[in-house]
Design an enzyme around this catalytic site. Structure first.
Site, mmCIF file in Angstrom:
data_model
loop_
_atom_site.group_PDB
_atom_site.id
_atom_site.type_symbol
_atom_site.label_atom_id
_atom_site.label_comp_id
_atom_site.label_asym_id
_atom_site.label_seq_id
_atom_site.Cartn_x
_atom_site.Cartn_y
_atom_site.Cartn_z
ATOM 1 N N ASP A 63 -89.548 55.255 36.703
ATOM 2 C CA ASP A 63 -89.563 53.882 36.187
ATOM 3 C C ASP A 63 -89.020 52.932 37.251
ATOM 4 O OD1 ASP A 63 -89.673 51.889 33.875
ATOM 5 O OD2 ASP A 63 -87.599 51.670 34.560
ATOM 6 N N TYR A 68 -85.958 45.317 40.880
ATOM 7 C CA TYR A 68 -84.901 46.218 41.366
ATOM 8 C C TYR A 68 -84.786 46.237 42.894
ATOM 9 C CZ TYR A 68 -85.353 47.919 36.513
ATOM 10 O OH TYR A 68 -85.442 48.018 35.156
ATOM 11 N N LYS A 97 -92.766 46.992 36.878
ATOM 12 C CA LYS A 97 -92.760 45.873 35.925
ATOM 13 C C LYS A 97 -92.929 44.528 36.627
ATOM 14 C CE LYS A 97 -89.184 48.482 33.507
ATOM 15 N NZ LYS A 97 -88.259 48.904 34.552
ATOM 16 N N HIS A 130 -91.951 42.721 32.059
ATOM 17 C CA HIS A 130 -90.530 43.115 31.992
ATOM 18 C C HIS A 130 -89.805 42.466 30.802
ATOM 19 C CE1 HIS A 130 -87.240 44.602 34.965
ATOM 20 N NE2 HIS A 130 -86.813 44.715 33.728
HETATM 21 N N1 LIG Z 1 -86.807 47.185 30.904
HETATM 22 C C1 LIG Z 1 -85.583 46.753 31.049
HETATM 23 O O1 LIG Z 1 -85.276 45.583 30.812
HETATM 24 C C2 LIG Z 1 -84.540 47.675 31.520
HETATM 25 C C3 LIG Z 1 -84.889 48.869 32.071
HETATM 26 N N2 LIG Z 1 -83.943 49.747 32.504
HETATM 27 C C4 LIG Z 1 -84.400 51.031 33.086
HETATM 28 O O2 LIG Z 1 -83.715 52.094 32.438
HETATM 29 C C5 LIG Z 1 -83.012 52.849 33.410
HETATM 30 C C6 LIG Z 1 -81.756 53.466 32.834
HETATM 31 O O3 LIG Z 1 -80.878 52.494 32.335
HETATM 32 P P1 LIG Z 1 -79.511 52.065 33.063
HETATM 33 O O4 LIG Z 1 -79.168 50.724 32.553
HETATM 34 O O5 LIG Z 1 -79.652 52.280 34.502
HETATM 35 O O6 LIG Z 1 -78.391 53.007 32.469
HETATM 36 P P2 LIG Z 1 -78.225 54.526 32.000
HETATM 37 O O7 LIG Z 1 -77.895 54.470 30.569
HETATM 38 O O8 LIG Z 1 -79.338 55.368 32.469
HETATM 39 O O9 LIG Z 1 -76.904 54.907 32.786
HETATM 40 C C7 LIG Z 1 -76.886 55.044 34.175
HETATM 41 C C8 LIG Z 1 -75.436 55.233 34.638
HETATM 42 O O10 LIG Z 1 -74.916 56.452 34.117
HETATM 43 C C9 LIG Z 1 -74.536 57.335 35.192
HETATM 44 N N3 LIG Z 1 -75.000 58.670 34.790
HETATM 45 C C10 LIG Z 1 -76.244 59.189 34.885
HETATM 46 N N4 LIG Z 1 -76.293 60.416 34.375
HETATM 47 C C11 LIG Z 1 -75.051 60.708 33.926
HETATM 48 C C12 LIG Z 1 -74.473 61.837 33.292
HETATM 49 N N5 LIG Z 1 -75.189 62.916 33.011
HETATM 50 N N6 LIG Z 1 -73.150 61.785 32.989
HETATM 51 C C13 LIG Z 1 -72.409 60.696 33.274
HETATM 52 N N7 LIG Z 1 -72.899 59.589 33.873
HETATM 53 C C14 LIG Z 1 -74.216 59.594 34.193
HETATM 54 C C15 LIG Z 1 -75.224 56.794 36.422
HETATM 55 O O11 LIG Z 1 -74.469 57.027 37.580
HETATM 56 P P3 LIG Z 1 -74.970 57.954 38.810
HETATM 57 O O12 LIG Z 1 -76.190 57.310 39.392
HETATM 58 O O13 LIG Z 1 -73.808 57.935 39.735
HETATM 59 O O14 LIG Z 1 -75.245 59.310 38.227
HETATM 60 C C16 LIG Z 1 -75.304 55.310 36.128
HETATM 61 O O15 LIG Z 1 -74.093 54.661 36.464
HETATM 62 C C17 LIG Z 1 -82.769 51.837 34.523
HETATM 63 O O16 LIG Z 1 -82.344 52.440 35.712
HETATM 64 C C18 LIG Z 1 -84.092 51.149 34.572
HETATM 65 O O17 LIG Z 1 -85.039 51.952 35.238
HETATM 66 C C19 LIG Z 1 -82.610 49.462 32.342
HETATM 67 C C20 LIG Z 1 -82.195 48.278 31.816
HETATM 68 C C21 LIG Z 1 -83.129 47.263 31.364
HETATM 69 O O1 LIG Z 2 -84.363 46.105 33.966
HETATM 70 C C1 LIG Z 2 -83.385 45.432 33.936
HETATM 71 C C2 LIG Z 2 -82.104 45.867 34.445
HETATM 72 O O2 LIG Z 2 -81.078 44.985 34.182
HETATM 73 C C3 LIG Z 2 -81.372 43.688 34.457
HETATM 74 C C4 LIG Z 2 -80.193 42.823 34.572
HETATM 75 O O3 LIG Z 2 -79.902 42.110 33.459
HETATM 76 C C5 LIG Z 2 -82.339 43.284 33.417
HETATM 77 O O4 LIG Z 2 -82.816 42.043 33.662
HETATM 78 C C6 LIG Z 2 -83.510 44.080 33.436
HETATM 79 O O5 LIG Z 2 -84.197 44.035 32.273
#
Ligand SMILES: NC(=O)C1=CN([C@@H]2O[C@H](COP(=O)(O)OP(=O)(O)OC[C@H]3O[C@@H](n4cnc5c(N)ncnc54)[C@H](OP(=O)(O)O)[C@@H]3O)[C@@H](O)[C@H]2O)C=CC1
Ligand SMILES: O=C1CO[C@H](CO)[C@@H](O)[C@@H]1O
Length: 335
Positions: A63, A68, A97, A130
């Site tokens: 994804d 990003y 996205k 997005h």
């Molecule tokens: N469409 C949208 O608006 C959005 C999309 N997204 C997508 O979703 C993905 C995931 O969401 P995100 O907000 O990044 O958060 P997550 O809920 O995936 O959490 C990620 C965090 O947790 C840590 N982590 C990962 N695996 C573990 C584990 N097994 N135990 C403990 N800690 C862990 C990571 O650190 P480390 O890397 O050090 O392991 C990182 O700091 C994003 O990266 C993005 O691709 C996210 C937000 C908004």
């Molecule tokens: O993918 C995402 C990760 O976090 C961003 C910061 O607010 C969001 O905008 C976005 O949707």
């Protein structure tokens, strides 16, 4: 003969080292792995290694997002893994996205082409809007705080969708979908689109399990991808006093011990069993392996009941700077 056996062994190891995620069939017949890798805040300098390791251990859905700022490195990693024979392009499912500043109809195809160029790919498997809200392009975007000082505009997401349909017709994206759409927005889009969205990517984790929205989407044959499945513990805008989901909660630890799994694996399995596609982010090799290793156990109804109790409809990602836009998805609607 020996050489052949050795090659088989390496390929076998890299693809079957653990149970692979199942595939789901999207509403256009395309198959998508029901587990993926998140890449937001995966820093340039570490994301390339992380994506290569992820592919080695079985991740097939990556994804991404233009926002990003790391599509180029991700593309390099993907192409290296195709070139070294670990995977074929058609075995991967690469999604990215469209950012909020490119919502006008004639901006969508160029934005999609820009992401393709960054990723060095000929086609995307998935292209998503997005957010349903359009923003004015003010120059540089901060991927950590992209809504800071945001000026939203009134470009309707229905107009943006026409651009997405063009991406599909031109073969730039095999599937198109949306992200952060609420039920009303999705309903409106479904009622006037020529090509149906295959996916709605929304936040899903134990604090916000999204059962009503998941059901709503399922009833309309739209799959839900679960972002921030671990509760996005490192989100840059978190303030003291915000509710942060803890993997150390004793109730969770107890379930994990019972299954011989980690709390993180229990959470990801829960989100998978809700019928969504979890996309946890990690750049840590051990956690990348841990997170995908959830396809050899099942949570029983009693476990699910405990996990359901964490739900408090608390969002990690709220984009509240956009709250006055008529397209803001998280107010004035139940789900
Ligand atoms: N469409 C949208 O608006 C959005 C999309 N997204 C997508 O979703 C993905 C995931 O969401 P995100 O907000 O990044 O958060 P997550 O809920 O995936 O959490 C990620 C965090 O947790 C840590 N982590 C990962 N695996 C573990 C584990 N097994 N135990 C403990 N800690 C862990 C990571 O650190 P480390 O890397 O050090 O392991 C990182 O700091 C994003 O990266 C993005 O691709 C996210 C937000 C908004
Ligand atoms: O993918 C995402 C990760 O976090 C961003 C910061 O607010 C969001 O905008 C976005 O949707």
């Amino acid at each position: 003969m020996y050489r052949r056996a050795k090659i088989y062994k390496i390929r076998h190891f890299s693809t079957c080292v653990r149970n692979m995620p199942p595939k789901i069939c999207l509403n256009n017949g395309v198959k998508c792995p029901q587990f993926g890798l998140g890449t937001w805040l995966s820093a340039p300098g570490e994301v390339q290694k992380a994506v290569k390791h992820a592919i080695d251990v079985g991740y097939r859905f990556i994804d991404c997002a233009w926002l990003y700022g790391n599509e180029k490195e991700i593309g390099t990693a993907i192409n290296e893994k195709i070139c070294d024979g670990t995977v074929k392009r058609e075995e991967l499912f690469i999604g990215t996205k469209l950012w909020n500043t490119f919502h006008e109809k004639d901006q969508v195809v160029p934005a999609c082409k820009d992401s393709l160029k960054n990723l060095n790919l000929e086609y995307l498997d998935l292209y998503l809007i997005h957010w349903p809200v359009a923003q004015k392009n003010l120059g540089k975007v901060d991927k950590n705080l992209p809504f800071k000082d945001a000026v939203y505009t009134d470009v309707d997401y229905i107009e943006t969708w026409e651009g997405m349909e063009q991406c599909s017709k031109l073969g730039l994206a095999k599937c198109i979908g949306v992200s952060n759409f609420n039920s009303k927005q999705l309903e409106k889009l479904l009622s006037c689109s020529k090509i149906k969205p295959v996916m709605n990517q929304v936040e899903v984790n134990p604090l916000l399990n999204q059962k009503p929205l998941i059901k709503f989407c399922k009833d309309r044959d739209v799959f839900v991808t679960a972002y921030s499945p671990l509760g996005s513990p490192k989100r840059p805008w978190a303030k003291p006093g915000d509710v942060i989901f803890s993997l150390e909660d004793p109730k969770l630890v107890k379930i994990a011990k019972k299954h011989g799994k980690t709390p993180g694996q229990v959470v990801l399995r829960y989100i998978f069993q809700l019928g969504t596609v979890p996309i946890p982010k990690s750049v840590n090799p051990k956690r990348l392996e841990e997170n995908i290793d959830i396809f050899d156990f099942e949570l029983c109804p009693e476990d699910l009941e405990v996990l359901d109790c964490f739900n408090c409809n608390e969002r990690a990602v709220h984009a509240e700077e956009l709250k006055d836009s008529k397209y803001y998805p998280f107010k004035g609607v139940e789900f």
